[in-house]
Design an enzyme around this catalytic site. Sequence first.
Site, PDB file in Angstrom:
ATOM      1  N   SER A   1      47.920  47.661  75.647  1.00 58.15           N
ATOM      2  CA  SER A   1      46.662  48.423  75.497  1.00 58.15           C
ATOM      3  C   SER A   1      45.550  47.874  76.380  1.00 58.15           C
ATOM      4  O   SER A   1      44.418  47.685  75.929  1.00 58.15           O
ATOM      5  CB  SER A   1      46.207  48.464  74.035  1.00 58.15           C
ATOM      6  OG  SER A   1      47.113  49.184  73.249  1.00 58.15           O
ATOM      7  N   PRO A   2      45.840  47.632  77.667  1.00 54.42           N
ATOM      8  CA  PRO A   2      44.826  47.016  78.534  1.00 54.42           C
ATOM      9  C   PRO A   2      43.663  47.943  78.849  1.00 54.42           C
ATOM     10  O   PRO A   2      42.574  47.480  79.185  1.00 54.42           O
ATOM     11  CB  PRO A   2      45.618  46.694  79.809  1.00 54.42           C
ATOM     12  CG  PRO A   2      46.692  47.740  79.850  1.00 54.42           C
ATOM     13  CD  PRO A   2      47.076  47.966  78.413  1.00 54.42           C
ATOM     14  N   LEU A   3      43.895  49.259  78.739  1.00 59.50           N
ATOM     15  CA  LEU A   3      42.808  50.215  78.994  1.00 59.50           C
ATOM     16  C   LEU A   3      41.989  50.456  77.733  1.00 59.50           C
ATOM     17  O   LEU A   3      41.039  51.246  77.750  1.00 59.50           O
ATOM     18  CB  LEU A   3      43.382  51.558  79.473  1.00 59.50           C
ATOM     19  CG  LEU A   3      44.034  51.577  80.863  1.00 59.50           C
ATOM     20  CD1 LEU A   3      44.823  52.874  81.066  1.00 59.50           C
ATOM     21  CD2 LEU A   3      42.968  51.438  81.950  1.00 59.50           C
ATOM     22  N   ALA A   4      42.355  49.783  76.649  1.00 56.34           N
ATOM     23  CA  ALA A   4      41.703  50.009  75.353  1.00 56.34           C
ATOM     24  C   ALA A   4      41.642  51.505  75.046  1.00 56.34           C
ATOM     25  O   ALA A   4      40.627  52.025  74.569  1.00 56.34           O
ATOM     26  CB  ALA A   4      40.311  49.367  75.332  1.00 56.34           C
TER      27      ALA A   4
ATOM     28  N   TYR B   1      59.717  53.342  70.134  1.00 52.58           N
ATOM     29  CA  TYR B   1      58.737  54.282  70.684  1.00 52.58           C
ATOM     30  C   TYR B   1      59.216  55.721  70.497  1.00 52.58           C
ATOM     31  O   TYR B   1      60.275  56.116  70.966  1.00 52.58           O
ATOM     32  CB  TYR B   1      58.446  53.995  72.159  1.00 52.58           C
ATOM     33  CG  TYR B   1      57.688  52.691  72.374  1.00 52.58           C
ATOM     34  CD1 TYR B   1      57.034  52.048  71.313  1.00 52.58           C
ATOM     35  CD2 TYR B   1      57.616  52.091  73.617  1.00 52.58           C
ATOM     36  CE1 TYR B   1      56.333  50.860  71.498  1.00 52.58           C
ATOM     37  CE2 TYR B   1      56.920  50.897  73.809  1.00 52.58           C
ATOM     38  CZ  TYR B   1      56.291  50.290  72.736  1.00 52.58           C
ATOM     39  OH  TYR B   1      55.609  49.107  72.927  1.00 52.58           O
TER      40      TYR B   1
ATOM     41  N   GLY C   1      41.111  53.935  76.802  1.00 49.27           N
ATOM     42  CA  GLY C   1      40.034  54.679  77.464  1.00 49.27           C
ATOM     43  C   GLY C   1      38.655  54.414  76.895  1.00 49.27           C
ATOM     44  O   GLY C   1      37.680  55.059  77.300  1.00 49.27           O
TER      45      GLY C   1
HETATM   46  N1  LIG Z   1      54.051  44.819  72.273  1.00 49.79           N
HETATM   47  C1  LIG Z   1      53.381  45.578  71.445  1.00 49.79           C
HETATM   48  O1  LIG Z   1      53.253  45.279  70.249  1.00 49.79           O
HETATM   49  C2  LIG Z   1      52.766  46.833  71.956  1.00 49.79           C
HETATM   50  C3  LIG Z   1      51.890  47.605  71.157  1.00 49.79           C
HETATM   51  C4  LIG Z   1      51.338  48.768  71.690  1.00 49.79           C
HETATM   52  C5  LIG Z   1      51.643  49.151  73.001  1.00 49.79           C
HETATM   53  N2  LIG Z   1      52.507  48.408  73.754  1.00 49.79           N
HETATM   54  C6  LIG Z   1      52.823  48.759  75.159  1.00 49.79           C
HETATM   55  O2  LIG Z   1      51.610  48.853  75.872  1.00 49.79           O
HETATM   56  C7  LIG Z   1      51.508  50.124  76.528  1.00 49.79           C
HETATM   57  C8  LIG Z   1      50.080  50.525  76.614  1.00 49.79           C
HETATM   58  O3  LIG Z   1      49.545  50.691  75.326  1.00 49.79           O
HETATM   59  P1  LIG Z   1      48.512  51.847  74.959  1.00 49.79           P
HETATM   60  O4  LIG Z   1      49.034  53.128  75.419  1.00 49.79           O
HETATM   61  O5  LIG Z   1      48.147  51.655  73.547  1.00 49.79           O
HETATM   62  O6  LIG Z   1      47.257  51.406  75.794  1.00 49.79           O
HETATM   63  P2  LIG Z   1      46.354  51.795  77.019  1.00 49.79           P
HETATM   64  O7  LIG Z   1      47.070  51.669  78.298  1.00 49.79           O
HETATM   65  O8  LIG Z   1      45.141  50.970  76.798  1.00 49.79           O
HETATM   66  O9  LIG Z   1      45.945  53.313  76.772  1.00 49.79           O
HETATM   67  C9  LIG Z   1      46.723  54.407  77.161  1.00 49.79           C
HETATM   68  C10 LIG Z   1      46.454  55.534  76.213  1.00 49.79           C
HETATM   69  O10 LIG Z   1      45.052  55.818  76.183  1.00 49.79           O
HETATM   70  C11 LIG Z   1      44.814  57.122  76.696  1.00 49.79           C
HETATM   71  N3  LIG Z   1      43.644  57.055  77.589  1.00 49.79           N
HETATM   72  C12 LIG Z   1      43.369  56.102  78.497  1.00 49.79           C
HETATM   73  N4  LIG Z   1      42.206  56.369  79.117  1.00 49.79           N
HETATM   74  C13 LIG Z   1      41.753  57.525  78.596  1.00 49.79           C
HETATM   75  C14 LIG Z   1      40.598  58.316  78.837  1.00 49.79           C
HETATM   76  N5  LIG Z   1      39.661  57.970  79.731  1.00 49.79           N
HETATM   77  N6  LIG Z   1      40.441  59.435  78.131  1.00 49.79           N
HETATM   78  C15 LIG Z   1      41.360  59.804  77.232  1.00 49.79           C
HETATM   79  N7  LIG Z   1      42.510  59.092  76.956  1.00 49.79           N
HETATM   80  C16 LIG Z   1      42.680  57.959  77.631  1.00 49.79           C
HETATM   81  C17 LIG Z   1      46.055  57.507  77.462  1.00 49.79           C
HETATM   82  O11 LIG Z   1      46.184  58.911  77.463  1.00 49.79           O
HETATM   83  P3  LIG Z   1      46.889  59.652  78.730  1.00 49.79           P
HETATM   84  O12 LIG Z   1      48.360  59.480  78.511  1.00 49.79           O
HETATM   85  O13 LIG Z   1      46.403  61.039  78.587  1.00 49.79           O
HETATM   86  O14 LIG Z   1      46.407  58.984  79.971  1.00 49.79           O
HETATM   87  C18 LIG Z   1      47.125  56.816  76.655  1.00 49.79           C
HETATM   88  O15 LIG Z   1      47.427  57.552  75.476  1.00 49.79           O
HETATM   89  C19 LIG Z   1      52.430  51.037  75.693  1.00 49.79           C
HETATM   90  O16 LIG Z   1      52.907  52.134  76.431  1.00 49.79           O
HETATM   91  C20 LIG Z   1      53.533  50.093  75.316  1.00 49.79           C
HETATM   92  O17 LIG Z   1      54.459  50.020  76.380  1.00 49.79           O
HETATM   93  C21 LIG Z   1      53.060  47.255  73.263  1.00 49.79           C
END
Ligand SMILES: NC(=O)c1ccc[n+]([C@@H]2O[C@H](COP(=O)([O-])OP(=O)(O)OC[C@H]3O[C@@H](n4cnc5c(N)ncnc54)[C@H](OP(=O)(O)O)[C@@H]3O)[C@@H](O)[C@H]2O)c1
Length: 327
Positions: free
Chosen positions: A234-237, A65, A239
């Site tokens: 990516s549970p929030l997809a 990361y 956003g």
């Molecule tokens: N195992 C794997 O292969 C794998 C792959 C990817 C990720 N991960 C893990 O999963 C975690 C979550 O993944 P993710 O960050 O992709 O997913 P997420 O929790 O679905 O989304 C968070 C991202 O979306 C943005 N976001 C959420 N709601 C929003 C809205 N209403 N408006 C604008 N931006 C919004 C957030 O920005 P803000 O920061 O501004 O809120 C942040 O950048 C990662 O941190 C990592 O630890 C694991």
Amino acid sequence: MPSTPPSRPVDRPLPTSSRLILGCMGMGSDWNGGAVTESHIAQAHAALEAALEIGITLFDHADIYKRGTAEQCFGELLRRQASLRDSILLQSKCGIRFADDSGPARYDLSGAYIVSAAEASLRRLGVEHLDILLLHRPDPLMEPHEIAEAFSRLRSAGKVRFFGVSNMQAGQMRWLQQALDAPLVANQLEMSLAKLDWLDHDSSFNDAQNATALPWADTLQYCQQQGIQLQAWSPLAQGAFSGAKSDSASPAQQATAKLVLSMAEQYAVSAESIVLAWLLRHPAGIQAVIGSTNPDRIRACAAATTIQMSREDWYRLYLSARGQALP
Ligand SMILES: NC(=O)c1ccc[n+]([C@@H]2O[C@H](COP(=O)([O-])OP(=O)(O)OC[C@H]3O[C@@H](n4cnc5c(N)ncnc54)[C@H](OP(=O)(O)O)[C@@H]3O)[C@@H](O)[C@H]2O)c1
């Protein structure tokens, strides 16, 4: 010799008290591995405080990361607040390598690489041990006995307490588990209203019109049966259903975002909490790895753990996001 894994595994760090995990992929500098500044540290600190406030105790990292700077940044927080380490659980991942002098971008679950990557994570975080180490992605060249040996070395040196996987299906886990002398504790997979194949697989089975070779097979069932904690990344997809602007949203996504908003009013919670409550309503006991670094957004996720979504509302969201009726 490693034995058959027990069907009811013992001594696990999970479940934690919270169904939410803070994903730390957004912490640190950038994907070029630029210098970590005070402003990166302040942002990470604000996210950490918001997470602790809503009861999160497990923090998810990976060596890659922001090219190691997410761990480095988090390590700085731990150094500045010495009592923190004992009150949280740290999880990291290894096995994805960037292109370098010795080869192209690749996966590497060789024993030597697992050990060296875990040790590098410990150095960046400035801690003695990781609570959980996940293999980030299956490596076509992985050999279970080599992995088992690496796990044993790390565990007996007190460097890692528990091991798990990410992005692996049941067959890969079974194959790996038969060589291990301790049960895998977690599998982290992409699951959300935008990524439905984990559910569609079950619904479409034996439906000639939708016959697809989906790779999930019995992954959900295997993890539940073995007591392997499912973690959704990516549970929030990002956003997609809770206010993030997108020009490429499909009609189904747009309709689902509207439905999420109306349910948020109905349940008197945020849109983020509805999106997550939908995941948490599944009986598999999924933990959601939220990746926000925005303290307000992190706090907005809290109510996901307190509401109980009705079966009918769960299906309303599933069908809307699916964009077509069930078979
Ligand atoms: N195992 C794997 O292969 C794998 C792959 C990817 C990720 N991960 C893990 O999963 C975690 C979550 O993944 P993710 O960050 O992709 O997913 P997420 O929790 O679905 O989304 C968070 C991202 O979306 C943005 N976001 C959420 N709601 C929003 C809205 N209403 N408006 C604008 N931006 C919004 C957030 O920005 P803000 O920061 O501004 O809120 C942040 O950048 C990662 O941190 C990592 O630890 C694991």
